[in-house]
Design a protein around this motif. Structure first.
Motif, mmCIF file in Angstrom:
data_model
loop_
_atom_site.group_PDB
_atom_site.id
_atom_site.type_symbol
_atom_site.label_atom_id
_atom_site.label_comp_id
_atom_site.label_asym_id
_atom_site.label_seq_id
_atom_site.Cartn_x
_atom_site.Cartn_y
_atom_site.Cartn_z
ATOM 1 N N UNK A 1 0.834 -1.204 0.000
ATOM 2 C CA UNK A 1 0.000 0.000 0.000
ATOM 3 C C UNK A 1 0.871 1.258 0.000
ATOM 4 N N UNK A 2 1.909 1.290 0.844
ATOM 5 C CA UNK A 2 2.777 2.470 0.927
ATOM 6 C C UNK A 2 3.500 2.720 -0.395
ATOM 7 N N UNK A 3 3.990 1.656 -1.033
ATOM 8 C CA UNK A 3 4.659 1.806 -2.331
ATOM 9 C C UNK A 3 3.707 2.421 -3.338
ATOM 10 N N UNK A 4 2.488 1.911 -3.390
ATOM 11 C CA UNK A 4 1.494 2.430 -4.326
ATOM 12 C C UNK A 4 1.130 3.877 -4.006
ATOM 13 N N UNK A 5 0.980 4.170 -2.711
ATOM 14 C CA UNK A 5 0.631 5.542 -2.316
ATOM 15 C C UNK A 5 1.722 6.530 -2.725
ATOM 16 N N UNK A 6 2.965 6.185 -2.468
ATOM 17 C CA UNK A 6 4.077 7.080 -2.806
ATOM 18 C C UNK A 6 4.208 7.276 -4.317
ATOM 19 N N UNK A 7 3.924 6.231 -5.078
ATOM 20 C CA UNK A 7 3.981 6.358 -6.537
ATOM 21 C C UNK A 7 2.892 7.288 -7.049
ATOM 22 N N UNK A 8 1.714 7.215 -6.444
ATOM 23 C CA UNK A 8 0.584 8.025 -6.899
ATOM 24 C C UNK A 8 0.574 9.422 -6.281
ATOM 25 N N UNK A 9 1.323 9.612 -5.198
ATOM 26 C CA UNK A 9 1.321 10.907 -4.497
ATOM 27 C C UNK A 9 2.751 11.342 -4.183
ATOM 28 N N UNK A 10 3.592 11.533 -5.195
ATOM 29 C CA UNK A 10 4.975 11.937 -4.923
ATOM 30 C C UNK A 10 5.022 13.304 -4.249
ATOM 31 N N UNK A 11 5.826 13.404 -3.212
ATOM 32 C CA UNK A 11 5.942 14.667 -2.472
ATOM 33 C C UNK A 11 7.305 14.695 -1.795
ATOM 34 N N UNK A 12 8.138 15.683 -2.127
ATOM 35 C CA UNK A 12 9.499 15.763 -1.587
ATOM 36 C C UNK A 12 9.504 16.028 -0.084
ATOM 37 N N UNK A 13 8.378 16.460 0.466
ATOM 38 C CA UNK A 13 8.307 16.734 1.903
ATOM 39 C C UNK A 13 7.851 15.534 2.721
ATOM 40 N N UNK A 14 7.605 14.398 2.070
ATOM 41 C CA UNK A 14 7.152 13.188 2.757
ATOM 42 C C UNK A 14 8.216 12.105 2.663
ATOM 43 N N UNK A 15 8.534 11.487 3.800
ATOM 44 C CA UNK A 15 9.549 10.432 3.842
ATOM 45 C C UNK A 15 9.027 9.243 4.643
ATOM 46 N N UNK A 16 9.097 8.048 4.044
ATOM 47 C CA UNK A 16 8.791 6.802 4.749
ATOM 48 C C UNK A 16 10.104 6.111 5.089
ATOM 49 N N UNK A 17 10.215 5.603 6.304
ATOM 50 C CA UNK A 17 11.384 4.841 6.739
ATOM 51 C C UNK A 17 10.884 3.588 7.430
ATOM 52 N N UNK A 18 11.366 2.416 7.005
ATOM 53 C CA UNK A 18 10.971 1.157 7.630
ATOM 54 C C UNK A 18 12.071 0.676 8.570
ATOM 55 N N UNK A 19 11.657 0.180 9.731
ATOM 56 C CA UNK A 19 12.569 -0.431 10.697
ATOM 57 C C UNK A 19 12.237 -1.913 10.738
ATOM 58 N N UNK A 20 13.149 -2.755 10.244
ATOM 59 C CA UNK A 20 12.888 -4.176 10.093
ATOM 60 C C UNK A 20 13.376 -4.952 11.314
ATOM 61 N N UNK A 21 12.465 -5.713 11.915
ATOM 62 C CA UNK A 21 12.774 -6.626 13.011
ATOM 63 C C UNK A 21 12.692 -8.037 12.432
#
Length: 406
Positions: free
Chosen positions: A285-305
């Motif tokens: 969902x996040x990948x699709x959202x970022x592709x459809x709503x590109x914004x230089x002021x938005x950053x996603x960071x994943x922390x993998x456990x």
């Protein structure tokens, strides 16, 4: 060592006859995993061609394109996740194992041509369409948790899922056989089986996860029932003004939230694991959202456990996850080990009161103030709830971005 010896013995067994390479015919197959108490967990897959299989759970179609043949054997690597099936082929039947190396789990596996997930012996005597207020492990305080069953029934066919406070139990598919409910799903990471005796208003049964877990559940029909809000479960502890971290990326470079590249950005932190189906749903969902709503002021960071025995294996799984899902945002290795222990995870992020679910998603404004923490993920299997989540997510992120320049 046990899992290594088992794999070697399977390979010897399936490769003892040096025959011409045998491949599966096209068509639909019914697979069975042998779980606890000698129960059978069925699922359906379709062989499209030599290099493509589709696993089918209700409306879910999982494309499997990592398939290898050797003499009279087949290895089916499930997408994204580490689990794989290795089996011997004879007359379009399969016999082998489903294996998850990191957890030393081996589940007996069989399959043959068939398209019927569960066979019925009686006409359905009830209809369970609706919402069900559910409790798992009610008599065990340490294991007890609540859920909401969401089901649709047409004649004797049933689809739906159980939502919990930490996520959903995937696309479930099955039947009502007389007064007996049978549901199953297999997605390459988890193999779930639910069996129960039902009436028009009650349900009493058992939940099996692979061949390592069994617990009782009970439910009552309650179309007004709702789970606690996902935003009320995890929060920043008193005394902590900011959320912060520093973890390595797959190149070993330490990345911190305080790094200049994240300055003045609206941040979404995704606490996840590559082994976790709900995390996979959220990542897609996040990948699709970022592709459809590109914004230089938005950053996603994943922390993998990660459920991985070594750092190197954990890095490999993160890289594979990113490639298969199309993740372009940073995925940092927060923890690795044999078990994704939530207590250890909470120690890595001491500003949180606890971590009770993978995924957990944290929303921060440009000043690094936490504005919301969402526990769990309601994936596509939850239907209406998934649509509600998407609407709430998009509106909330838009609200944070609109305040960005204020």
């Amino acid at each position: 060592m046990r899992i290594f010896l088992l794999i070697i013995s399977i390979l010897i067994f399936i490769s003892c006859d040096k025959k011409t390479e045998i491949k599966l015919d096209k068509g639909t197959y019914r697979a069975i995993l042998k779980v606890k108490n000698n129960q059978e967990l069925p699922f359906i897959f379709k062989v499209e061609n030599d290099s493509l299989i589709t696993i089918i759970n209700a409306d879910e179609k999982i494309i499997v394109d990592e398939i290898t043949y050797s003499n009279d054997s087949i290895t089916i690597q499930t997408p994204v996740f580490e689990g794989y099936i290795i089996a011997k082929i004879a007359n379009n039947t399969l016999k082998g194992s489903f294996i998850k190396p990191s957890l030393d789990r081996v589940v007996p596996f069989e399959a043959k041509k068939d398209s019927v997930r569960f066979s019925s012996t009686q006409k359905e005597s009830v209809n369970i369409s609706g919402n069900w207020q559910t409790v798992f492990s009610d008599n065990n305080p340490d294991e007890r948790y609540i859920a909401k069953g969401i089901f649709n029934q047409t004649k004797n066919k049933v689809t739906g899922t159980f939502r919990t406070t930490t996520g959903d139990y995937r696309y479930l598919e099955g039947i009502i056989d007389g007064d007996s409910l049978k549901l199953s799903t297999f997605d390459g990471a988890h193999a779930f089986l639910f069996t129960a005796k039902v009436t028009d208003s009650t349900m009493n049964g058992f939940f099996y996860s692979g061949n390592h877990w069994k617990e009782p559940f009970r439910a009552k029909l309650n179309n007004a029932y709702e789970l606690p809000k996902e935003e009320d479960l995890t929060y920043i502890k008193e005394g902590y003004e900011y959320f912060d971290f520093s973890f390595p990326d797959t190149r070993g470079r330490i990345v911190a939230l305080s790094d200049p590249e994240f300055k003045d950005k609206t941040i979404i932190i995704q606490i996840m694991g590559t082994w976790c189906p709900n995390c996979l749903d959220e990542s897609k969902y996040l990948v699709n959202y970022l592709q459809e709503n590109p914004n230089e002021n938005l950053q996603v960071i994943a922390l993998a456990f990660e459920v991985a025995k070594t750092r190197e294996i954990a890095y490999q799984r993160i890289k594979r996850f990113k490639e298969r899902v199309g993740v372009e945002y940073p995925v940092l290795l927060a923890q690795f080990g044999k078990v994704a222990d939530k207590t250890l995870a909470q120690k890595k992020l001491p500003m949180l009161n606890h971590i009770i679910s993978y995924p957990t998603t944290i929303f921060m404004d440009k000043n690094r103030k936490v504005k919301k923490i969402h526990t769990g993920f309601n994936g596509p299997a939850t239907g209406k709830k998934y649509e509600e989540f998407k609407k709430e997510f998009e509106e909330f992120v838009q609200e944070l971005l609109e305040k960005h320049n204020i």
